[in-house]
Design a protein around this motif. Structure first.
Motif, short mmCIF file in Angstrom:
data_model
loop_
_atom_site.label_atom_id
_atom_site.label_comp_id
_atom_site.label_asym_id
_atom_site.label_seq_id
_atom_site.Cartn_x
_atom_site.Cartn_y
_atom_site.Cartn_z
N GLU A 3 0.85 -1.19 0.00
CA GLU A 3 0.00 0.00 0.00
C GLU A 3 0.89 1.24 0.00
O GLU A 3 1.97 1.25 0.57
CB GLU A 3 -0.92 0.00 1.23
N ARG A 19 -7.31 5.47 7.08
CA ARG A 19 -8.15 4.74 6.14
C ARG A 19 -7.32 3.69 5.39
O ARG A 19 -7.25 3.71 4.15
CB ARG A 19 -8.81 5.71 5.15
N THR A 24 -6.24 0.37 3.47
CA THR A 24 -7.03 -0.45 2.56
C THR A 24 -6.40 -1.81 2.30
O THR A 24 -6.90 -2.57 1.47
CB THR A 24 -7.21 0.27 1.20
N VAL A 58 -6.95 3.30 -5.45
CA VAL A 58 -8.21 3.11 -4.72
C VAL A 58 -9.11 4.29 -5.05
O VAL A 58 -8.77 5.45 -4.76
CB VAL A 58 -7.96 3.03 -3.20
N ARG A 106 -2.86 0.29 -3.87
CA ARG A 106 -2.85 -0.92 -3.05
C ARG A 106 -2.74 -2.14 -3.96
O ARG A 106 -3.15 -2.11 -5.12
CB ARG A 106 -4.11 -1.02 -2.19
N PRO A 135 -11.67 -2.67 -0.49
CA PRO A 135 -11.37 -1.81 0.66
C PRO A 135 -12.42 -1.93 1.77
O PRO A 135 -12.10 -1.83 2.95
CB PRO A 135 -11.35 -0.40 0.06
#
Length: 333
Positions: free
Chosen positions: A233, A243, A245, A306, A314, A320
């Protein structure tokens, strides 16, 4: 043009057991004044990625791809040309200052050598520059300490000397490889504040290699999470911390104690990092991931943005939303 632009960097080592790929196709860019944090467990490829950029790989290692510094590819430069950049425009702080400093030379001699070699200064001019650098990293009684040997300094002071040496030529890029690992937490905090202040004063871009997410949160603008030599990521520090993912990022964050919570259970990532000589055919994290299915075990995920903003990249087959559900579960346990 970015100050540093790394494209598809790969690092291979020839061993008796065959070829081991320590870094597999990582890419990132760094602008002046920015800080990039590279995080991951031991053996994930953090240090080898920057050692390749600096031309400091072991004899059995080879690097491919590109590592552009102001348009020049560091990987293809001759040693003579790389030496003009290394320690001058791009400097590095190593993890253990006791093994990086020469025990037989005074701090003054080790620092003046840098300025004499790169800047052509006289010994007297170089001494004045070394004294100024020690003052910049807040070493008390710098004039007296210049004539001391490394063993006469504490661990925190030795690390400050290493930072001062790295900053002697006012580099454009400073690479810090686990600079706070051997220090206690109060000294760690001082070093982070020091790096932040120096970056503000000199506009230096910093690549911070660490497994300490607290250091990353306090210093870095962007974060790259490595596992098994690959990027899992990549995005802004705010996105990665609030946040995440990728299940591996969630696992790292779940293992960090949070001071605002009372009785808490730290959630360890099950299993152990993969054998780099025998990586699984699919996602390198699949053998430890609670969300992994047959597709994860057999097919390598690609690094993709994302959402539409493309602020986070990612490499994961799961959505996610599924990963976020795992994170919320950890926070409510």
């Amino acid at each position: 043009m970015p100050l540093i632009d790394v494209k598809n960097l790969r690092v291979d080592f020839e061993t008796p057991d065959g070829t081991v790929t320590a870094v597999n196709g990582i890419s990132f860019a760094l602008e002046r004044g920015e800080t990039l944090g590279i995080v991951g467990e031991s053996g994930s490829g953090k240090s080898q990625s920057v050692l390749a950029m600096m031309g400091l790989l072991a004899k059995n290692g080879r690097a491919s791809g590109q590592a552009l510094f102001q348009g020049q590819d560091l990987l293809s430069l001759a040693a003579k040309d790389l030496n003009k950049i290394r320690g001058n425009r791009v400097a590095m702080i190593f993890q253990d200052p006791m093994t990086s400093l020469n025990p037989y030379l005074t701090v003054e001699r080790q620092m003046t050598e840098v300025l004499e070699f790169h800047k052509g200064l006289t010994r007297q001019q170089a001494r004045a520059g070394a004294l100024k650098a020690l003052d910049a990293v807040k070493i008390p009684e710098a004039a007296r300490r210049l004539g001391m040997y490394p063993h006469e300094f504490s661990g925190g002071m030795r690390q400050r000397v290493m930072i001062a040496m790295a900053l002697l030529c006012e580099p454009d890029v400073l690479i810090a490889d686990e600079p706070t690992t051997a220090l206690d937490v109060t000294i760690q905090a001082q070093i982070v504040v020091l790096l932040r202040d120096l970056q503000r004063d000199f506009g230096t871009a910093i690549v911070m290699i660490t497994h300490d997410l607290g250091v990353v949160a306090g210093l870095c603008d962007n974060v790259m999470v490595l596992y098994g030599g690959r990027i899992m990521e990549q995005g802004s520090a705010e996105s990665i911390f609030y946040r995440p993912t990728h299940p591996y990022t969630v696992g790292l964050l779940g293992a960090v104690p949070r001071l605002e919570e009372g009785n808490q259970t730290l959630t360890a990532i099950p299993g152990a990092p993969p054998n780099m000589a025998h990586l699984p055919p699919g996602c390198p994290f699949s053998e430890r991931c609670t969300l992994a299915d047959g597709h994860c075990h057999s097919t390598m995920p690609t690094l993709e943005p994302v959402g539409t903003a493309a602020m986070v990249l990612r490499a994961c087959h799961r959505s996610p939303a599924e990963v976020l559900g795992v994170l919320q579960g950890l926070r409510h346990e």
